[in-house]
Design a protein around this motif. Sequence first.
Motif, short mmCIF file in Angstrom:
data_model
loop_
_atom_site.label_atom_id
_atom_site.label_comp_id
_atom_site.label_asym_id
_atom_site.label_seq_id
_atom_site.Cartn_x
_atom_site.Cartn_y
_atom_site.Cartn_z
N ILE A 134 -0.31 6.71 13.31
CA ILE A 134 0.97 6.05 13.01
C ILE A 134 1.63 6.82 11.88
O ILE A 134 1.00 7.10 10.85
N SER A 135 2.90 7.17 12.06
CA SER A 135 3.56 7.99 11.05
C SER A 135 4.95 7.46 10.72
O SER A 135 5.52 6.65 11.45
N GLY A 136 5.49 7.94 9.61
CA GLY A 136 6.82 7.55 9.18
C GLY A 136 7.00 7.82 7.69
O GLY A 136 6.18 8.49 7.05
N LEU A 137 8.04 7.29 7.16
CA LEU A 137 8.37 7.45 5.75
C LEU A 137 7.49 6.52 4.91
O LEU A 137 7.08 5.46 5.37
N PRO A 188 0.84 -1.21 0.00
CA PRO A 188 0.00 0.00 0.00
C PRO A 188 0.87 1.25 0.00
O PRO A 188 1.97 1.25 0.55
N TRP A 189 0.36 2.32 -0.59
CA TRP A 189 1.08 3.58 -0.61
C TRP A 189 0.78 4.35 0.68
O TRP A 189 0.20 5.41 0.68
N MET A 190 1.16 3.73 1.80
CA MET A 190 1.04 4.34 3.12
C MET A 190 2.40 4.24 3.80
O MET A 190 3.32 3.58 3.28
N ASN A 191 2.54 4.88 4.94
CA ASN A 191 3.85 4.85 5.59
C ASN A 191 4.19 3.43 6.03
O ASN A 191 3.32 2.62 6.34
N TYR A 192 5.48 3.14 6.02
CA TYR A 192 5.96 1.77 6.28
C TYR A 192 5.57 1.26 7.67
O TYR A 192 5.32 0.07 7.84
N ALA A 193 5.52 2.14 8.65
CA ALA A 193 5.13 1.72 10.00
C ALA A 193 3.70 1.21 10.02
O ALA A 193 3.39 0.20 10.67
N MET A 194 2.81 1.88 9.29
CA MET A 194 1.42 1.45 9.21
C MET A 194 1.30 0.12 8.47
O MET A 194 0.56 -0.78 8.88
N ASP A 219 -3.02 9.91 5.15
CA ASP A 219 -2.66 11.34 5.13
C ASP A 219 -3.49 12.11 6.15
O ASP A 219 -3.91 13.25 5.92
N SER A 220 -3.69 11.50 7.31
CA SER A 220 -4.59 12.06 8.32
C SER A 220 -4.05 13.30 9.02
O SER A 220 -4.78 13.95 9.78
N ASP A 221 -2.80 13.66 8.77
CA ASP A 221 -2.25 14.87 9.36
C ASP A 221 -2.58 16.13 8.56
O ASP A 221 -2.31 17.24 9.00
N VAL A 264 -9.86 4.82 3.71
CA VAL A 264 -10.21 6.05 3.00
C VAL A 264 -8.93 6.68 2.46
O VAL A 264 -8.16 7.28 3.21
N ASP A 265 -8.72 6.52 1.15
CA ASP A 265 -7.47 6.98 0.54
C ASP A 265 -7.73 7.46 -0.89
O ASP A 265 -6.90 7.25 -1.78
N GLY A 266 -8.91 8.07 -1.10
CA GLY A 266 -9.25 8.55 -2.43
C GLY A 266 -9.67 10.00 -2.38
O GLY A 266 -9.09 10.80 -1.65
N ARG A 267 -10.69 10.38 -3.13
CA ARG A 267 -11.20 11.74 -3.15
C ARG A 267 -12.26 11.94 -2.06
O ARG A 267 -12.78 10.97 -1.51
N GLU A 268 -12.56 13.20 -1.75
CA GLU A 268 -13.62 13.55 -0.79
C GLU A 268 -13.50 12.74 0.50
O GLU A 268 -14.47 12.13 0.97
N ARG A 269 -12.33 12.77 1.11
CA ARG A 269 -12.06 11.86 2.23
C ARG A 269 -12.91 12.10 3.46
O ARG A 269 -13.33 11.16 4.14
N VAL A 270 -13.18 13.35 3.77
CA VAL A 270 -14.01 13.63 4.95
C VAL A 270 -15.42 13.08 4.75
O VAL A 270 -15.97 12.39 5.61
N ALA A 271 -15.98 13.35 3.59
CA ALA A 271 -17.33 12.87 3.28
C ALA A 271 -17.37 11.35 3.22
O ALA A 271 -18.33 10.73 3.71
N CYS A 272 -16.36 10.75 2.63
CA CYS A 272 -16.32 9.29 2.52
C CYS A 272 -16.20 8.64 3.89
O CYS A 272 -16.86 7.64 4.18
N ALA A 273 -15.36 9.21 4.75
CA ALA A 273 -15.21 8.67 6.09
C ALA A 273 -16.52 8.78 6.87
O ALA A 273 -16.97 7.82 7.50
N LYS A 274 -17.15 9.94 6.80
CA LYS A 274 -18.41 10.17 7.51
C LYS A 274 -19.48 9.18 7.07
O LYS A 274 -20.23 8.65 7.89
N ALA A 275 -19.52 8.89 5.77
CA ALA A 275 -20.53 7.99 5.24
C ALA A 275 -20.22 6.52 5.51
O ALA A 275 -21.11 5.67 5.42
N SER A 276 -18.97 6.22 5.83
CA SER A 276 -18.54 4.82 5.91
C SER A 276 -18.59 4.21 7.30
O SER A 276 -18.52 2.99 7.44
#
Length: 213
Positions: free
Chosen positions: A188-191, A50-56, A165-167, A139-151
């Motif tokens: 969780i954060s990192g490179l 996944p294109w997320m930080n390695y720690a996650m 990208d929650s920061d 949630v890693d696409g468009r309209e993330r706040v709305a998608c999270a709220k609906a999900s």
Amino acid sequence: MKKTAFYLGLRKLWVAYKLIARENSYLNQTGFIKSHQHIQPIDKNKSPIPWMNYAMVEFLDERLNKTLDLFEYGAGFSSIWFAERLNKVVSIEYDLAWRKQVEELLAPVSNAELVFQEVGEDYINGASKTGRKYHMVLVDGRERVACAKASFSALTEDGVLILDDSDRAEYQEVFSIAKDLGYKNLRISGLKPFSFFREESTIFYRSSNCLGL
């Protein structure tokens, strides 16, 4: 003074060399170097991640199992990675050009489903519109706040929601929404691949959850 600056510069070059050249360095062990070489989010063995930080990614890898189902906003290399570790993966994608490439990537995978939907209400409500409950929603696409709220309503009783990208300032409303619904959060954060900065992802969970938090 000039001599000190010269040696400090050499020291920086030596550190950079070790991070890049040594096989057991963090950059090589995570696949960071390979990802830059191939312009794809992959690990040291060139397998998709996944294109997320390695720690996650490492955190999830230790806790996922074949009893769990996932819905993800934003399909790609993550879809393959999750499909290898979960029972079922449903991914929604809005980019038609990227969709074709993802379909080719997922061709050998039997437990991954790809849904194409232009960004709008049907996209935002993608998880709930399937009529199923998921142990995880990413949630890693468009309209993330709305998608999270609906999900949140599409999660199982022990389900978790992951926001990448929650920061970013524009996504902070999700924390308030989750708190009002009784969810705690783990940042969780990192490179991560293709980035030279600290990147953050957050898991929203309740006391009884599928990841054992």
